[in-house]
Design an enzyme around this catalytic site. Structure first.
Site, mmCIF file in Angstrom:
data_model
loop_
_atom_site.group_PDB
_atom_site.id
_atom_site.type_symbol
_atom_site.label_atom_id
_atom_site.label_comp_id
_atom_site.label_asym_id
_atom_site.label_seq_id
_atom_site.Cartn_x
_atom_site.Cartn_y
_atom_site.Cartn_z
ATOM 1 N N HIS A 182 -13.372 20.588 -1.612
ATOM 2 C CA HIS A 182 -13.667 21.812 -0.870
ATOM 3 C C HIS A 182 -14.675 21.514 0.236
ATOM 4 O O HIS A 182 -14.294 21.350 1.398
ATOM 5 C CB HIS A 182 -14.171 22.865 -1.855
ATOM 6 C CG HIS A 182 -14.232 24.254 -1.315
ATOM 7 N ND1 HIS A 182 -13.766 24.611 -0.088
ATOM 8 C CD2 HIS A 182 -14.717 25.403 -1.876
ATOM 9 C CE1 HIS A 182 -13.957 25.902 0.106
ATOM 10 N NE2 HIS A 182 -14.536 26.407 -0.963
ATOM 11 N N HIS A 231 -3.596 20.733 5.907
ATOM 12 C CA HIS A 231 -4.258 21.902 5.339
ATOM 13 C C HIS A 231 -3.262 22.647 4.456
ATOM 14 O O HIS A 231 -2.088 22.701 4.759
ATOM 15 C CB HIS A 231 -4.762 22.833 6.458
ATOM 16 C CG HIS A 231 -5.815 23.778 6.001
ATOM 17 N ND1 HIS A 231 -5.525 24.977 5.397
ATOM 18 C CD2 HIS A 231 -7.168 23.691 6.049
ATOM 19 C CE1 HIS A 231 -6.655 25.583 5.098
ATOM 20 N NE2 HIS A 231 -7.662 24.837 5.472
ATOM 21 N N ASP A 287 -12.608 19.793 9.370
ATOM 22 C CA ASP A 287 -13.483 18.728 8.899
ATOM 23 C C ASP A 287 -13.342 17.432 9.672
ATOM 24 O O ASP A 287 -14.132 16.505 9.490
ATOM 25 C CB ASP A 287 -13.216 18.453 7.414
ATOM 26 C CG ASP A 287 -13.749 19.565 6.556
ATOM 27 O OD1 ASP A 287 -14.797 20.096 6.916
ATOM 28 O OD2 ASP A 287 -13.112 19.907 5.548
#
Ligand code: CMC
Length: 447
Positions: free
Chosen positions: A286, A325, A381
């Site tokens: 996460h 994702h 990210d």
């Protein structure tokens, strides 16, 4: 509402208004019986399946959905996400517009209240958050009790949970005024706790909040102030950090937000519920992916090594971290914005040498059939870690940097949950797979 039926109508008639309603007709092949189940907002209610039984003493049909891949757990009006189209909206406003024009504190107001503030409302909100940034001196003392090498996320987890002991009335969650003051406190104190954790890891004295500064500027002050009388944040760094905070503020029902809602459903105080969110975000799947991106880029080391690395990814030896994702299958709208913020930060800090590797890796991957066919694009990210590193942060601070802004999303979702009349204590069912009715054998007689 649903019912057992002998016929198979396409729609049910609403008793009061005579409206046609969408329904699903289910045939139980064990009994031959048919059932109409209402479809509302493209969704059926799992509880409607409980009427489907093979006998009167049958518990009824359950639905099984490990990891909640296809189960909505709430109705929410906070964040809209369309993964196929690459759309992210907070309270209906596109993330691109908010990142361009808004500030994190204004976005936090929007998430919590549902609408953008007037100037007077924004001033009052900013004032309230600013005057609540200090923590009780005892918080400082017990933070000092952590080991010198304690992980800052672990320190944040412990200290935010401990705030519930400083505000024992926070469990009066049915009182709107009480909920409001805890909301302000959480948003205000999270950067203070995070910065204390950072300074602790560095063996440096903690820096108190400077209420003359803006939210992100004050955070930079608490992280980096040394002997100067007044810390003056670079406005470009401040703005870049503010944009990162906006991008991370909410992301609908992700793992940590679901944790906050689930724990909060026991009617515990919001500090304990948010501590659960921090715990969920601590996990590498996460809040830890940006750390994995940096490790990957360090390992690749030089642009010349990229083709070999990509070949290894395509052979399934490892994953290209920061790509792909669960929800975004077109592109992650946050990734585009963050790339711009990265450029602004590097203007101040000097370019992170890993940026060239990241850009080249992105270019190669976006032209490669493997990634195109699987709809793998850079996610938020891919670049955030590069920015944090350029700001002088160790990787252990990355999830902390995520937790600070996500607090406004968590608390907005918590507020929505505690006022939702349909919610009860979260309590999933299970399919029991163990043994039954075993006879206890005293320890001395066990083979
Ligand atoms: N590199 C290489 N191949 C990949 C990657 C990747 N990063 N991601 C997915 N694939 C492949 C996967 O091997 C599979 O291929 P095949 O069909 O041949 O078996 C296909 O793409 C579908 O993958 P999946 O695992 O079913 O996809 P998912 O939706 O379950 O996983 C994900 C999503 C984010 C876990 C995954 O893409 C991944 O591990 N990415 C790298 C880690 C990462 O960057 N995580 C940060 C996510 S964004 C943070 C946030 O929003 O909170």
């Amino acid at each position: 509402m649903s019912s057992e039926t002998e016929t198979q109508p396409d729609v049910a008639q609403d008793g009061h208004h005579g409206e046609r309603r969408d329904t699903l007709t289910v045939t139980d092949n064990r009994t031959g019986k048919q059932y109409d189940v209402e479809i509302d907002d493209g969704t059926v209610r799992s509880i409607d399946f409980r009427q489907i039984k093979v006998s009167d003493d049958d518990f009824g049909l359950m639905t099984y959905d490990p990891a909640y891949l296809n189960t909505a757990s709430c109705r929410s009006a906070i964040t809209f996400l369309d993964g196929e189209a690459g759309v992210l909206e907070y309270r209906g406003y596109p993330i691109e517009q908010l990142a361009e024009n808004s500030s994190y504190l204004e976005v936090a107001y929007l998430l919590v209240h549902g609408d953008l503030p007037t100037q007077a409302e924004l001033d009052e909100w900013t004032h309230q958050v600013t005057i609540h940034t200090f923590v009780h001196e005892n918080v400082k003392s017990f933070m000092q009790g952590f080991r010198h090498d304690a992980h800052p996320m672990g320190m944040l987890l412990g200290s935010v949970g401990a705030l519930s002991t400083f505000y024992p009335d926070a469990n009066e969650i049915d009182d709107p005024e009480n909920r409001y003051i805890q909301t302000i406190r959480l948003i205000a104190k999270m950067p203070t706790l995070a910065a204390f954790a950072f300074r602790h890891s560095n063996g440096q004295p903690y820096v108190y909040p400077d209420n003359d500064l803006w939210y992100p500027g004050n955070f930079l002050n608490m992280l980096y102030k040394m002997t100067e009388l007044k810390y003056e944040p670079d406005p470009r760094l401040e703005r870049a950090l503010d944009i990162l905070f906006i991008l991370h503020a909410d992301h609908e029902q992700n793992c940590s937000t679901s944790a906050v809602r689930q724990v909060g459903s026991s009617r515990v105080d919001p500090y304990s519920a948010v501590a659960a969110g921090v715990g969920a975000l601590y996990g590498p799947l996460h809040g830890g992916a940006n750390e994995a991106v940096l490790r990957m880029l360090h390992r690749i080391e030089r642009k010349e090594n990229i083709p070999d690395f990509v070949a290894g990814v395509k052979e399934g030896k490892e994953r290209l971290m920061g790509f792909g994702h669960r929800v975004y299958k077109n592109y992650d709208p946050r990734a585009r914005i963050i790339k711009q913020a990265a450029d602004d930060v590097f203007e101040v800090t000097g370019k992170n040498p890993l940026l060239d590797i990241a850009l080249e890796l992105e270019r190669i991957a976006l032209e490669d059939d493997y990634f195109i066919e699987r709809k793998l694009y850079p996610n938020v990210d891919f670049y955030s870690g590069l920015i944090y590193e350029a700001l002088g942060m160790p990787v252990s601070m990355f999830p902390v940097m995520f937790a600070i802004p996500r607090t406004s999303g968590w608390i907005a979702q918590w507020l929505e949950m505690v006022q939702d009349k349909e919610q009860k204590i979260a309590r999933p069912r299970q399919i029991y797979t163990g043994q039954r009715g075993r006879e206890y054998v005293p320890v001395g007689q066990r083979g």
